[in-house]
Design a protein around this motif. Structure first.
Motif, PDB file in Angstrom:
ATOM      1  N   ILE A  97      51.544 -58.840  86.694  1.00 28.33           N
ATOM      2  CA  ILE A  97      52.110 -59.205  85.483  1.00 28.33           C
ATOM      3  C   ILE A  97      52.733 -58.153  84.957  1.00 28.33           C
ATOM      4  O   ILE A  97      52.324 -56.892  84.776  1.00 28.33           O
ATOM      5  N   PRO A  98      54.109 -58.612  84.363  1.00 28.34           N
ATOM      6  CA  PRO A  98      54.760 -57.361  83.808  1.00 28.34           C
ATOM      7  C   PRO A  98      54.230 -56.957  82.482  1.00 28.34           C
ATOM      8  O   PRO A  98      53.611 -57.616  81.870  1.00 28.34           O
ATOM      9  N   LEU A  99      54.303 -55.634  82.418  1.00 28.57           N
ATOM     10  CA  LEU A  99      53.785 -55.001  80.780  1.00 28.57           C
ATOM     11  C   LEU A  99      54.896 -54.965  79.707  1.00 28.57           C
ATOM     12  O   LEU A  99      56.136 -54.689  80.308  1.00 28.57           O
ATOM     13  N   SER A 100      54.392 -55.170  78.634  1.00 30.09           N
ATOM     14  CA  SER A 100      55.478 -55.111  77.493  1.00 30.09           C
ATOM     15  C   SER A 100      55.537 -53.646  77.401  1.00 30.09           C
ATOM     16  O   SER A 100      55.152 -52.729  77.805  1.00 30.09           O
ATOM     17  N   PRO A 101      56.690 -53.225  76.699  1.00 31.37           N
ATOM     18  CA  PRO A 101      57.213 -51.794  76.359  1.00 31.37           C
ATOM     19  C   PRO A 101      56.099 -51.060  75.569  1.00 31.37           C
ATOM     20  O   PRO A 101      55.931 -50.069  75.881  1.00 31.37           O
ATOM     21  N   ARG A 102      55.379 -51.968  74.859  1.00 26.52           N
ATOM     22  CA  ARG A 102      54.181 -51.399  74.046  1.00 26.52           C
ATOM     23  C   ARG A 102      53.176 -50.823  74.742  1.00 26.52           C
ATOM     24  O   ARG A 102      52.550 -49.898  74.718  1.00 26.52           O
TER      25      ARG A 102
END
Length: 105
Positions: A13-18
């Motif tokens: 699952i890709p992580l958000s920039p935050r």
């Protein structure tokens, strides 16, 4: 076999920039603690709170580090601030505050 598929899917699952920023900051905080530099670790946590002010683990980390340093009032303040944002259960907050009050006496 099905278990591993779900584990792999969760890891992809890709992580958000935050989330990437917080993970990096967490690693920096841990590095400062490993070097026995709690002041620098607290600065990192305070920066993390600018990004994630309702993250209860950050407030708890600050309280824990402050308590370990013997700065019990600062630890209590971190727990109180955390409580005002409704990010910690009242029972847990009270339990930690009671322990700090006991240590002050």
């Amino acid at each position: 076999p099905d278990h591993w598929v779900s584990v792999i899917e969760a890891a992809l699952i890709p992580l958000s920039p935050r989330d990437v920023l917080l993970r990096h900051q967490y690693e920096l905080k841990q590095a400062w603690l490993d070097l026995n530099k709690p002041d620098d670790a607290i600065k990192i946590l305070q920066n993390m709170l600018l990004v994630a002010p309702k993250n209860k683990e950050l407030w708890q980390d600050i309280a824990q580090i402050q308590a370990e340093r013997g700065h019990l009032y600062a630890a209590m303040e971190a727990l109180k601030k955390q409580g005002t944002k409704h990010v910690m259960t009242p029972a847990l907050s009270e339990s930690m505050l009671e322990e700090l009050r006991y240590r002050l006496n």
